[in-house]
Scaffold this active site. Structure first.
Site, mmCIF file in Angstrom:
data_model
loop_
_atom_site.group_PDB
_atom_site.id
_atom_site.type_symbol
_atom_site.label_atom_id
_atom_site.label_comp_id
_atom_site.label_asym_id
_atom_site.label_seq_id
_atom_site.Cartn_x
_atom_site.Cartn_y
_atom_site.Cartn_z
ATOM 1 N N GLU A 62 0.911 -1.299 -0.046
ATOM 2 C CA GLU A 62 -0.050 0.090 -0.124
ATOM 3 C C GLU A 62 0.754 1.290 0.173
ATOM 4 O OE1 GLU A 62 -1.929 -0.474 3.638
ATOM 5 O OE2 GLU A 62 -3.311 -1.984 3.043
ATOM 6 N N ARG B 232 3.529 19.797 7.491
ATOM 7 C CA ARG B 232 4.693 18.960 7.911
ATOM 8 C C ARG B 232 5.880 19.467 8.688
ATOM 9 N NH1 ARG B 232 6.928 15.767 5.190
ATOM 10 N NH2 ARG B 232 6.697 13.827 6.302
ATOM 11 N N CYS C 11 -0.887 32.783 11.566
ATOM 12 C CA CYS C 11 -0.634 33.571 12.703
ATOM 13 C C CYS C 11 -0.173 32.646 13.732
ATOM 14 C CB CYS C 11 -1.986 34.462 12.913
ATOM 15 S SG CYS C 11 -2.452 35.470 11.971
ATOM 16 N N GLU C 12 0.960 32.174 13.613
ATOM 17 C CA GLU C 12 1.623 31.061 14.162
ATOM 18 C C GLU C 12 3.199 31.442 13.939
ATOM 19 O OE1 GLU C 12 0.381 28.338 16.772
ATOM 20 O OE2 GLU C 12 -0.980 28.420 15.153
HETATM 21 N N1 LLP Z 1 -1.204 1.831 4.679
HETATM 22 C C1 LLP Z 1 -1.408 1.946 5.924
HETATM 23 C C2 LLP Z 1 -2.151 1.042 7.037
HETATM 24 C C3 LLP Z 1 -1.185 3.284 6.485
HETATM 25 O O1 LLP Z 1 -1.290 3.690 7.784
HETATM 26 C C4 LLP Z 1 -0.645 4.264 5.757
HETATM 27 C C5 LLP Z 1 0.071 5.510 6.184
HETATM 28 C C6 LLP Z 1 -0.052 3.711 4.433
HETATM 29 C C7 LLP Z 1 -0.378 2.442 4.011
HETATM 30 C C8 LLP Z 1 0.877 4.737 3.174
HETATM 31 O O2 LLP Z 1 2.002 4.988 3.882
HETATM 32 P P1 LLP Z 1 3.112 5.768 2.694
HETATM 33 O O3 LLP Z 1 3.478 4.710 1.756
HETATM 34 O O4 LLP Z 1 2.337 6.745 2.148
HETATM 35 O O5 LLP Z 1 4.186 5.896 3.706
HETATM 36 N N2 LLP Z 1 0.932 12.291 7.576
HETATM 37 C C9 LLP Z 1 2.262 11.509 7.782
HETATM 38 C C10 LLP Z 1 2.216 10.175 6.963
HETATM 39 C C11 LLP Z 1 1.076 9.338 8.010
HETATM 40 C C12 LLP Z 1 1.081 8.111 7.455
HETATM 41 C C13 LLP Z 1 -0.103 7.319 7.743
HETATM 42 N N3 LLP Z 1 -0.322 6.062 7.401
HETATM 43 C C14 LLP Z 1 3.538 12.484 7.060
HETATM 44 O O6 LLP Z 1 3.039 13.380 6.338
HETATM 45 O O7 LLP Z 1 4.496 12.026 6.910
#
Ligand code: LLP
Length: 436
Positions: free
Chosen positions: A288, A328, A360-361
């Site tokens: 995924e 981020r 505003c932070e």
């Molecule tokens: N599958 C599941 C169950 C997940 O929880 C996630 C990400 C993915 C796949 C996809 O992960 P990726 O390949 O995109 O790393 N907001 C954070 C990232 C949170 C990821 C949450 N889950 C950031 O900006 O770094």
């Protein structure tokens, strides 16, 4: 680190997808999210070719949480890829983009009854179950509809990946999934196997995001296989799918060395073949990825609004976006690389600057202490690798409308998401008769 189609011309003007960045900024305004079709296509196709070379059945589910809108769902339909959604809203978006529900898997550590009903009615391929409470809801919905609902169980294998604490998910004290250390996962498997309305298709575990090492992925797959073998010995059951999640890291900067995916997937496929009991079919390996498909495809364009020196000599460059369109840096201390359109780093005026957002932070700093060819008011500043978790995490803090998303490809551009208007911001607001 930059989109595959990006280049600077002799006058240091940047081009992406065959379009001049300056023209995109004038045509669509700033801040602007720009997605490069070539990069996304290259990433998807390289995943598909890598997976097709493995000796096990495979399936790629793109993780919509990284970036999703109806046009993205529609665009993805040209490849044999599935989609991982994590809320009723993502599922709705995917279906509105014409995505086949049979290729959707539904995640989330808390799914409402309404969301579970929606997913079952839509006919998603698997619901990835995260708790006993959710298992009970699915059981009763399956009974009500006299249906067998296909599920995966999300396990917590106790793997501590080296990434930011906020985006680690595989360790034992995680809020996600069934703990494998405390017997809860055993209870979930027994319950699922004895249910008339649930079919346990396999296991899922995701160890975290932006992981640059190989070991956590291998350990994760190994622990799912060990656990599957345990259940095969106990009950004869064997999974049809093992989903190892996403999390494959990308290059935000020169220090980031992404993991060698060919090696990881081959090792996992070998283990799957070796550990499949005689007489059982080798499970499908599902992955995924989100960030590694869209992250490097995206850039954000900002217009410089102000510059100033503060006592001590620090120079601030303030732009017309910030934490509302990219949370981020503030949330994870994430660092980005940037460029100024039409200016070269060799410019004698290059200096160390701090790029501040408009919100505003005080913590709304997009880039701290970066060397840039000193930007002037009205210059366009570009930040790289903003295709993942930028638009999808954007907010309306300070009632600032969210930017548009534009896809560029071979000299053409296409709006994927319109820029919000001030009217959009008050659309759901209700005025009431004054009490005074
Ligand atoms: N599958 C599941 C169950 C997940 O929880 C996630 C990400 C993915 C796949 C996809 O992960 P990726 O390949 O995109 O790393 N907001 C954070 C990232 C949170 C990821 C949450 N889950 C950031 O900006 O770094």
């Amino acid at each position: 680190m930059t989109p595959d189609s990006l280049f600077a011309d002799d006058a240091h003007h940047l081009w992406i997808g065959g379009m001049r960045i300056a023209d995109l900024a004038s045509q669509y305004g700033t801040p602007l999210y720009v997605m490069d079709e070539t990069t996304m296509k290259n990433r998807i196709e390289s995943y598909l070719s890598l997976l097709s070379n493995l000796a096990v059945p495979t399936k790629l589910f793109y993780a919509g949480k990284a970036f999703l809108c109806t046009a993205m769902a529609q665009w993805l339909r040209r490849w044999p890829v599935g989609l991982d959604v994590v809320s009723g809203g993502e599922l709705y978006t995917a279906l509105a983009g014409g995505f086949d529900p049979e290729a959707i898997i539904f995640h989330g550590n808390v799914k409402t009854v309404e969301e579970i009903r929606y997913a079952i009615a839509a006919g998603v391929r698997y619901i990835v179950v995260d708790s006993l409470a959710e298992l009970a809801i699915i059981e009763s919905e399956g009974a009500r509809l006299d249906r067998q609902v296909q599920i995966l169980l999300r396990l917590t294998p106790g793997i501590d990946a080296h990434t930011h604490a906020f985006i680690r998910t595989g360790q034992f004290d995680s809020k996600f999934g069934f703990g494998m250390a405390d017997g809860i996962s055993d209870q979930a498997v027994s319950q699922a196997l004895s249910s008339d309305h649930i079919e346990l298709a396999g296991f899922h575990a995701h160890v975290g995001s932006q992981i640059l090492e190989e070991d956590p992925f291998l350990a994760n797959a190994q622990s799912l296989l060990d656990y599957a073998q345990l259940w095969h010995r106990r009950s004869g059951w064997w999974p049809t799918v093992l989903d190892i999640g996403g999390g494959f890291g990308v290059r935000y900067g020169p220090a980031d060395e992404p993991p060698e995916l060919t090696h990881i997937f081959h090792r996992i496929a070998e283990a799957m073949i070796a550990m499949t009991p005689k007489g059982c079919a080798v499970p499908e390996l599902a992955i995924e990825p989100g960030r590694s498909i869209v992250g490097e495809a995206g850039v954000s364009l900002y217009r410089v609004g102000a510059t100033k020196f503060v006592p001590g000599g620090k120079q601030y460059v303030a732009v017309d976006g910030g934490m509302g369109d990219n949370i981020r840096p503030a949330l994870y201390q994430a660092s980005y690389r940037a460029a100024v359109d039409g200016r070269s780093l060799d410019d004698t005026a290059s200096a160390k600057v701090t790029v501040a957002g408009r919100y505003c932070e005080s913590g709304d700093i997009l880039l701290a202490d970066v060397i840039l060819p000193t930007p002037e008011v009205h210059d366009i500043l570009v930040t790289y690798v903003t295709g993942a978790y930028n638009y999808s995490m954007a907010s309306n803090y300070n009632r600032v409308p969210r930017p548009a998303v534009v896809l560029v490809s071979e000299g053409t551009s296409q709006v994927w998401v319109e820029r919000e208007s001030w009217q959009d911001l008050t659309r759901l607001d209700r005025l009431h008769r004054s009490e005074v």
